[in-house]
Design an enzyme around this catalytic site. Structure first.
Site, PDB file in Angstrom:
ATOM      1  N   ARG A  26     -48.737  16.417  56.195  1.00  0.00           N
ATOM      2  CA  ARG A  26     -47.363  15.935  56.322  1.00  0.00           C
ATOM      3  C   ARG A  26     -46.338  17.055  56.211  1.00  0.00           C
ATOM      4  O   ARG A  26     -45.210  16.936  56.683  1.00  0.00           O
ATOM      5  CB  ARG A  26     -47.108  14.873  55.244  1.00  0.00           C
ATOM      6  CG  ARG A  26     -45.971  13.921  55.594  1.00  0.00           C
ATOM      7  CD  ARG A  26     -45.785  12.843  54.537  1.00  0.00           C
ATOM      8  NE  ARG A  26     -45.495  13.426  53.253  1.00  0.00           N
ATOM      9  CZ  ARG A  26     -46.116  13.129  52.110  1.00  0.00           C
ATOM     10  NH1 ARG A  26     -47.088  12.228  52.084  1.00  0.00           N
ATOM     11  NH2 ARG A  26     -45.786  13.713  50.989  1.00  0.00           N
ATOM     12  N   TYR A  64     -24.660   5.510  70.594  1.00  0.00           N
ATOM     13  CA  TYR A  64     -25.920   4.824  70.927  1.00  0.00           C
ATOM     14  C   TYR A  64     -26.052   3.600  70.001  1.00  0.00           C
ATOM     15  O   TYR A  64     -26.034   3.742  68.766  1.00  0.00           O
ATOM     16  CB  TYR A  64     -27.057   5.824  70.705  1.00  0.00           C
ATOM     17  CG  TYR A  64     -28.445   5.314  70.984  1.00  0.00           C
ATOM     18  CD1 TYR A  64     -28.802   4.850  72.248  1.00  0.00           C
ATOM     19  CD2 TYR A  64     -29.415   5.317  69.990  1.00  0.00           C
ATOM     20  CE1 TYR A  64     -30.092   4.403  72.499  1.00  0.00           C
ATOM     21  CE2 TYR A  64     -30.707   4.877  70.236  1.00  0.00           C
ATOM     22  CZ  TYR A  64     -31.027   4.415  71.494  1.00  0.00           C
ATOM     23  OH  TYR A  64     -32.310   3.969  71.745  1.00  0.00           O
ATOM     24  N   ASP A 104     -25.232  13.945  68.573  1.00  0.00           N
ATOM     25  CA  ASP A 104     -26.380  13.512  69.361  1.00  0.00           C
ATOM     26  C   ASP A 104     -26.232  14.155  70.737  1.00  0.00           C
ATOM     27  O   ASP A 104     -25.356  13.794  71.517  1.00  0.00           O
ATOM     28  CB  ASP A 104     -26.386  11.979  69.447  1.00  0.00           C
ATOM     29  CG  ASP A 104     -27.604  11.443  70.198  1.00  0.00           C
ATOM     30  OD1 ASP A 104     -28.151  12.166  71.051  1.00  0.00           O
ATOM     31  OD2 ASP A 104     -27.990  10.288  69.939  1.00  0.00           O
ATOM     32  N   LYS A 142     -36.550  11.938  75.629  1.00  0.00           N
ATOM     33  CA  LYS A 142     -35.891  11.911  76.924  1.00  0.00           C
ATOM     34  C   LYS A 142     -36.284  13.168  77.718  1.00  0.00           C
ATOM     35  O   LYS A 142     -37.397  13.264  78.156  1.00  0.00           O
ATOM     36  CB  LYS A 142     -34.383  11.784  76.729  1.00  0.00           C
ATOM     37  CG  LYS A 142     -33.986  10.630  75.765  1.00  0.00           C
ATOM     38  CD  LYS A 142     -34.233   9.262  76.356  1.00  0.00           C
ATOM     39  CE  LYS A 142     -34.080   8.096  75.387  1.00  0.00           C
ATOM     40  NZ  LYS A 142     -32.791   7.971  74.713  1.00  0.00           N
TER      41      LYS A 142
END
Ligand SMILES: *Cc1c(COP(=O)(O)O)cnc(C)c1O
Length: 382
Positions: free
Chosen positions: A50, A103, A175, A200
């Site tokens: 992790r 968003y 963003d 994206k």
């Protein structure tokens, strides 16, 4: 060195991997230590899955260099990158400013978990510029920005917002999924925390979910610690897909940009279309702000129709054959969706004469995309 060249070298260390060019996919939770002392002192580069592995480090190294940041953490989705960054900076009693065209899932988080954790949110008109100063309170810790905004594609004045935020002791998040760090460098505009949905354009093939948070200054320790405290980590297969995507990001974005410009110009010439919401068009109200803060435009934009029935727009969309109907964007594929931004906004009402159609222009030949739109318009929108 130019970004185009950097993209061919970042995260590539053949000397660490027996000469293999691409970093291997390290699948692993447990990492063995040679003895108790080494474990107790954590005197070993990797200690637990992790906390990182060489696959993870390769992508973080690449994003950090492209963003010209101090460091990067990876998150399992673009949304989790946005929410992790907010939770890293704001806590109970704190206040955050968020743009009205954000968003929508980020707004939802502010209204649900954010509120439950004691964070209050004020939404601002994305055109606010330096007048954002009036919205600060003593407890304002952060300003979230997104440019161009989701669905409606306004470009905020990020520099002016960042200056105002810093004057009030608040950190600025952006963003930057639409432009990617190739077409906009948020940290150079004064942003402290640059977020991308790597789902994206970075991954670029609609085959994985991933987010990145790159930081500078005091934000870096906060984001790094919170991401680790919250248990964020990303599977190595998805990271490898994002690394692969990076190698072709520049050529893909250039082609998305060329194709989108042609389709946007064609749409602008059509009687069925009211407005084309693409900041790279000189007719866009924020074109100058886009030129000043961005070095390119990607393939995602929207148009509004002249007044017509919702049924007519739905039929038009349903009769497209090269555009898939679906969420997300940034992959090779062309996409279309019907959206209603007016239903989400609270401080900067959105009224268009008809309906808003968001499209992502993929890597198809633009002449084919235009022909597809033309036949759909001809049969359904006239
Ligand atoms: C898609 C998107 C996200 C979220 O990305 P996921 O990987 O789907 O969670 C965040 N911000 C913007 C602007 C987006 O378009």
């Amino acid at each position: 060195m130019k970004d185009r060249t950097l993209l061919m070298h970042l995260g590539i260390h053949p000397e660490d991997h027996h000469g293999f060019l691409n970093p291997p996919i390290y699948r692993g939770s447990t990492v063995a230590f040679p003895d108790v002392e080494t474990m107790a002192t954590r005197n070993q580069r990797y200690g637990y899955g992790r906390w990182g592995n060489p696959t993870n480090d390769a992508l973080c190294e690449a994003i950090t260099a492209l963003e010209q940041a101090e460091g990067t953490v990876l998150c399992p989705s673009g949304l989790s990158a946005c929410t992790t960054a907010i939770l890293a900076i704001c806590g109970a009693g704190d206040h955050i400013l968020v743009p009205d065209n954000v968003y929508a899932p980020v707004r939802r988080m502010c209204e649900t978990s954010g509120r439950r954790f004691g964070i209050s949110t004020t939404y601002y008109n994305p055109a606010i510029g330096s007048a954002i100063s009036d919205l600060f309170r003593p407890e304002t810790r952060a300003v979230f920005t997104e440019a161009p905004g989701s669905l409606t594609f306004e470009v905020s004045d990020i520099r002016a917002i960042a200056n105002a935020a810093h004057a009030h002791g608040a950190l600025v998040l952006m963003d930057n999924s639409w432009a990617t760090p190739l077409f906009c460098k948020p940290l150079s505009l004064g942003v402290d925390v640059s977020i991308t949905a790597a789902t994206k354009y970075i991954a670029g093939h609609a085959d994985c979910l991933l987010g990145t948070i790159a930081c500078q200054g005091t934000a870096w320790a906060k984001v790094k610690d919170a991401a680790s405290e919250l248990g964020n980590c990303v599977g190595p297969d998805d990271i490898a897909l994002a690394l692969r995507g990076l190698r072709t990001l520049d050529v893909r974005l250039q082609r998305h940009q060329e194709n989108a410009a042609l389709v946007a110009q064609w749409l602008e010439s059509r009687p069925e279309v009211d407005q084309v919401l693409y900041p790279a068009l000189p007719s866009h109200p924020d074109h100058d702000l886009w030129r000043d803060q961005f070095s390119g435009a990607s393939g995602l934009f929207a148009f509004t129709t002249r007044a017509c029935s919702r049924e007519a727009v739905i039929s038009m969309i349903d009769s497209l054959s090269l555009f898939h109907i679906g969420y997300s964007w940034g992959g090779f594929e062309s996409l279309v969706m019907l959206a209603d931004p007016g239903a989400i906004r609270t401080v900067s009402p959105w009224n268009d004469k008809g309906h808003l159609v968001r499209i992502h222009i993929g890597l198809d030949d633009p002449a084919d995309l235009i022909a597809d739109l033309e036949q759909a318009f001809a049969t359904q929108l006239q």
